[in-house]
Motif scaffolding. Structure first.
Motif, PDB file in Angstrom:
ATOM      1  N   LEU A 246     105.566  16.635  -9.505  1.00 28.65           N
ATOM      2  CA  LEU A 246     104.476  16.912 -10.438  1.00 28.65           C
ATOM      3  C   LEU A 246     103.182  17.217  -9.692  1.00 28.65           C
ATOM      4  O   LEU A 246     102.440  18.145 -10.050  1.00 28.65           O
ATOM      5  N   ILE A 247     102.903  16.466  -8.628  1.00 29.05           N
ATOM      6  CA  ILE A 247     101.671  16.682  -7.857  1.00 29.05           C
ATOM      7  C   ILE A 247     101.683  18.048  -7.192  1.00 29.05           C
ATOM      8  O   ILE A 247     100.705  18.806  -7.259  1.00 29.05           O
ATOM      9  N   VAL A 248     102.785  18.385  -6.536  1.00 29.26           N
ATOM     10  CA  VAL A 248     102.868  19.677  -5.842  1.00 29.26           C
ATOM     11  C   VAL A 248     102.823  20.834  -6.839  1.00 29.26           C
ATOM     12  O   VAL A 248     102.147  21.847  -6.602  1.00 29.26           O
ATOM     13  N   ILE A 301     115.454  12.826 -12.822  1.00 32.06           N
ATOM     14  CA  ILE A 301     115.464  12.965 -11.365  1.00 32.06           C
ATOM     15  C   ILE A 301     116.233  14.225 -10.965  1.00 32.06           C
ATOM     16  O   ILE A 301     115.851  14.936 -10.031  1.00 32.06           O
ATOM     17  N   ARG A 302     117.312  14.519 -11.678  1.00 33.97           N
ATOM     18  CA  ARG A 302     118.069  15.750 -11.399  1.00 33.97           C
ATOM     19  C   ARG A 302     117.181  16.971 -11.599  1.00 33.97           C
ATOM     20  O   ARG A 302     117.167  17.895 -10.776  1.00 33.97           O
ATOM     21  N   LEU A 303     116.420  16.978 -12.691  1.00 34.21           N
ATOM     22  CA  LEU A 303     115.520  18.098 -12.971  1.00 34.21           C
ATOM     23  C   LEU A 303     114.418  18.185 -11.910  1.00 34.21           C
ATOM     24  O   LEU A 303     114.064  19.272 -11.452  1.00 34.21           O
ATOM     25  N   SER A 304     113.871  17.036 -11.516  1.00 32.12           N
ATOM     26  CA  SER A 304     112.812  17.018 -10.502  1.00 32.12           C
ATOM     27  C   SER A 304     113.326  17.541  -9.168  1.00 32.12           C
ATOM     28  O   SER A 304     112.621  18.270  -8.465  1.00 32.12           O
ATOM     29  N   ALA A 305     114.549  17.172  -8.813  1.00 33.48           N
ATOM     30  CA  ALA A 305     115.113  17.634  -7.549  1.00 33.48           C
ATOM     31  C   ALA A 305     115.296  19.145  -7.557  1.00 33.48           C
ATOM     32  O   ALA A 305     115.006  19.832  -6.555  1.00 33.48           O
ATOM     33  N   ARG A 306     115.767  19.694  -8.682  1.00 38.41           N
ATOM     34  CA  ARG A 306     115.954  21.153  -8.766  1.00 38.41           C
ATOM     35  C   ARG A 306     114.607  21.867  -8.679  1.00 38.41           C
ATOM     36  O   ARG A 306     114.473  22.890  -7.991  1.00 38.41           O
ATOM     37  N   LEU A 307     113.608  21.332  -9.389  1.00 39.11           N
ATOM     38  CA  LEU A 307     112.284  21.953  -9.370  1.00 39.11           C
ATOM     39  C   LEU A 307     111.641  21.837  -7.986  1.00 39.11           C
ATOM     40  O   LEU A 307     111.031  22.788  -7.485  1.00 39.11           O
ATOM     41  N   ALA A 308     111.779  20.664  -7.356  1.00 38.71           N
ATOM     42  CA  ALA A 308     111.206  20.471  -6.020  1.00 38.71           C
ATOM     43  C   ALA A 308     111.820  21.441  -5.011  1.00 38.71           C
ATOM     44  O   ALA A 308     111.133  21.957  -4.132  1.00 38.71           O
ATOM     45  N   ALA A 309     113.108  21.703  -5.141  1.00 40.41           N
ATOM     46  CA  ALA A 309     113.764  22.647  -4.241  1.00 40.41           C
ATOM     47  C   ALA A 309     113.182  24.052  -4.407  1.00 40.41           C
ATOM     48  O   ALA A 309     113.069  24.808  -3.431  1.00 40.41           O
ATOM     49  N   LEU A 310     112.788  24.408  -5.629  1.00 42.45           N
ATOM     50  CA  LEU A 310     112.188  25.719  -5.877  1.00 42.45           C
ATOM     51  C   LEU A 310     110.741  25.779  -5.381  1.00 42.45           C
ATOM     52  O   LEU A 310     110.245  26.852  -5.023  1.00 42.45           O
TER      53      LEU A 310
END
Length: 610
Positions: A246-248, A301-310
């Protein structure tokens, strides 16, 4: 969570492994203490740089690598691994000495002609990460019986070794806490032998290293406990990922409104962007784990991991833009080459993770292959940076000389001191070449400045000795104009002052400061408020004693150093002196000071500009 069992497969008994590891730790402690003693007294082998530096690297890294491999690889493979390490450490140390990267180890900024030459701190630091990763790859390959092991094995071995190291360091710290308490107890009885022994290198170094070896063996024999700790740590890290994502994401969405100029004006944006990307990568892997927990991960967490990878890709693009901008302006430097090396590795992660995140059917499955590829790429980059192949000093000097030869940089703009201070052997060779420069109308000036730069000592090798009064006067600009520094100030031996490394650099080296002569204590005699012109430097308020020596009274808050308005107002004399908020007591002629409780202070630089 499914996991891979790591078993000892060398046929060596547990008792034999324990005895061998403890003996190895004891011998390492003795070897390091002997090397320390040789360096301290400057006796052989410390007098031989090409022998001492390799011995230091081998004493630091060979025993731990041997202990970590013991019981997991065959004797033949262990012998080959140790032989390869010896050749690698020897080659790296000898090249480091040859290029001039080693430093004299007499202290921080303290170098003399008679001091042992240790390997460069950067080499020692990054070797730890390189050897850690190389050991993980080797051990995993040995356990699986193939060159490229399964990702589950890599995951298990890496986290096991990492937690072992963490707890071994914790064990050593607790041990020293207990030893400190023990020495304090003996001091209550006026027995100082225990404290004196612990202060000696011959005692402290073997104790530390032996305790570390003991802890590594104890943690190695408790795999179930290690696995439980790892699971708890990964769960905690996984729940940090949504906040970090969220911060990034918010930061990236804010850029269209703020623009990139604000980001580049900070002059450390590249480092912060790279660090932020590394944090995301670590947290993504804390969620991904060994590629077998997809069904156990919560949906947020699954959604956050996918978004963070992008998000890694736009972070990479921003960092690349920052580096390219600085290179276009000033050319390549060692820092920018190191940043470019990090970005090469980061591009592998960003592209691979982005590709994995775009696959709908499989949740980040491709991350496993990306991580293995990135591990080998990291080792290749590290080896290139610390070898002639991509030595940052060599590449930076070549680029700076190229820009100068093409006329992209004038003689006034060219940093001759950079070649001397940061270019290692290559920079000094370039300066020698410039002393014979015969191209262009400024050839004479080029030769003069190159010769002058060669005559100076490099910043990393400046002997801490008293600066001549004439040089100190050139370093310090005095305010108000027309006033001179006291003669005792210029004659002071600032190197003898306690914690001299905390003083502004202009008192010790070639640097520039502003000195304001102001009567702070209202005794009719001005004190000297010395403020360095470089933001990363220091400030200090100095007072002359009755004996004619100068002592430190205080300093400005570091945040004021970056306030241009403060310097302008002081130089214009637009300030007034305020009485202290608290007065001291005087009883029978004795001054009794009240120590004021530190209060939070804000730095409102904008208010000074009014």
């Amino acid at each position: 969570m499914r996991h891979v069992e790591i078993h000892h497969n060398s046929g060596m008994s547990a008792t034999m492994r324990a005895a061998t590891r403890l003996l190895c730790g004891l011998l390492q402690g003795i070897a390091l203490s002997l090397l320390y003693r040789a360096a301290e007294r400057y006796v052989w082998p410390a007098t031989e740089a090409t022998l001492f530096a390799p011995l230091v690297l081998m004493a630091l890294y060979l025993p731990p690598m041997f202990n970590a491999s013991l019981g997991y690889v065959s004797v033949r493979r262990l012998a080959l691994w140790m032989s390869g390490l010896i050749v690698l450490l020897l080659a790296l140390a000898l090249y480091d000495i040859w290029r001039g990267g080693a430093y004299h180890g007499n202290g921080f900024f303290v170098l003399t002609h008679s001091a042992a030459r240790f390997p460069a701190p950067g080499l020692v630091f990054f070797l730890f990460f390189g050897l850690f990763l190389a050991h993980v790859l080797l051990l995993s390959s040995s356990l699986d019986g193939r060159r490229i092991a399964s990702y589950a094995t890599y995951f298990e071995v890496a986290w096991k070794l990492l937690i072992q190291l963490m707890f071994s360091v914790f064990f050593v710290l607790v041990l020293w806490l207990v030893l400190g308490v023990g020495s304090a107890l003996f001091m209550l009885l006026k027995l100082s032998f225990f404290e004196q022994a612990l202060e000696q290198a011959w005692c402290a170094i073997p104790i530390t290293v032996f305790a570390f070896s003991c802890a590594m063996h104890l943690t190695d024999s408790r795999p179930a406990i290690i696995r439980a700790i790892r699971s708890l740590l990964l769960v905690l890290l996984a729940w940090i990922l949504p906040a970090a994502t969220l911060i990034v994401a918010s930061f990236l969405l804010s850029l269209p409104w703020t623009g990139l100029e604000v980001l580049w004006a900070t002059r450390h944006a590249t480092a912060l962007l790279i660090f932020s990307a590394i944090v995301l990568i670590v947290l993504i892997n804390a969620v991904f784990q060994n590629a077998a927990v997809a069904g156990e991960v919560a949906a947020p967490i699954r959604l956050s991991a996918r978004l963070a990878a992008l998000l890694l890709l736009p972070m990479l693009i921003l960092a690349l833009d920052a580096v390219c901008l600085r290179v276009q302006q000033y050319g390549w430097s060692q820092d920018r080459i190191a940043a470019a090396a990090c970005l090469i590795l980061l591009s592998c992660y960003a592209c691979g993770y982005g590709w994995a995140a775009c696959q709908r059917r499989n949740w980040l499955t491709a991350i496993a292959r990306v991580n293995v590829l990135s591990a080998f790429l990291f080792l290749a980059i590290l080896l290139a940076l610390f070898s002639p192949l991509a030595d940052p000093a060599r590449l930076a000097v070549y680029d700076q000389m190229r820009r100068f030869a093409k006329g992209e940089v004038s003689v006034e703009q060219f940093d001759f001191d950079y070649l001397r201070d940061e270019g290692a052997r290559y920079g000094r060779d370039a300066l020698e070449e410039l002393t014979r420069w015969s191209i262009g109308p400024d050839a004479v000036l080029v030769r003069q400045r190159a010769a002058l730069a060669l005559q100076k000592q490099p910043r990393q090798a400046v002997p801490i000795q008293k600066m001549p009064a004439s040089e100190l006067a050139e370093n310090v600009h005095v305010w108000p104009q027309g006033v001179a520094l006291p003669a005792s100030f210029l004659q002071q031996d600032w190197t003898a002052m306690p914690s001299s490394w905390r003083l502004p650099r202009c008192l010790l080296f070639t640097a520039h400061c502003d000195a304001y002569l102001i009567d702070f204590n209202r005794d009719g005699k001005p004190e000297v408020l010395l403020i360095a012109r470089e933001r990363a430097d220091a400030s200090v308020l100095l007072q002359e004693t009755v004996e004619g020596h100068w002592q430190k009274l205080g300093q400005l808050l570091p945040t004021w150093m970056a306030c241009p308005a403060l310097h302008q107002k002081l130089q214009a004399g637009e300030f007034s002196m305020l009485l202290p908020a608290l007065s001291d007591l005087e009883i029978s002629g004795q001054r009794i000071s009240i120590e004021r409780t530190p209060q939070p202070q804000s730095t409102n630089c904008a208010a000074l500009s009014k």
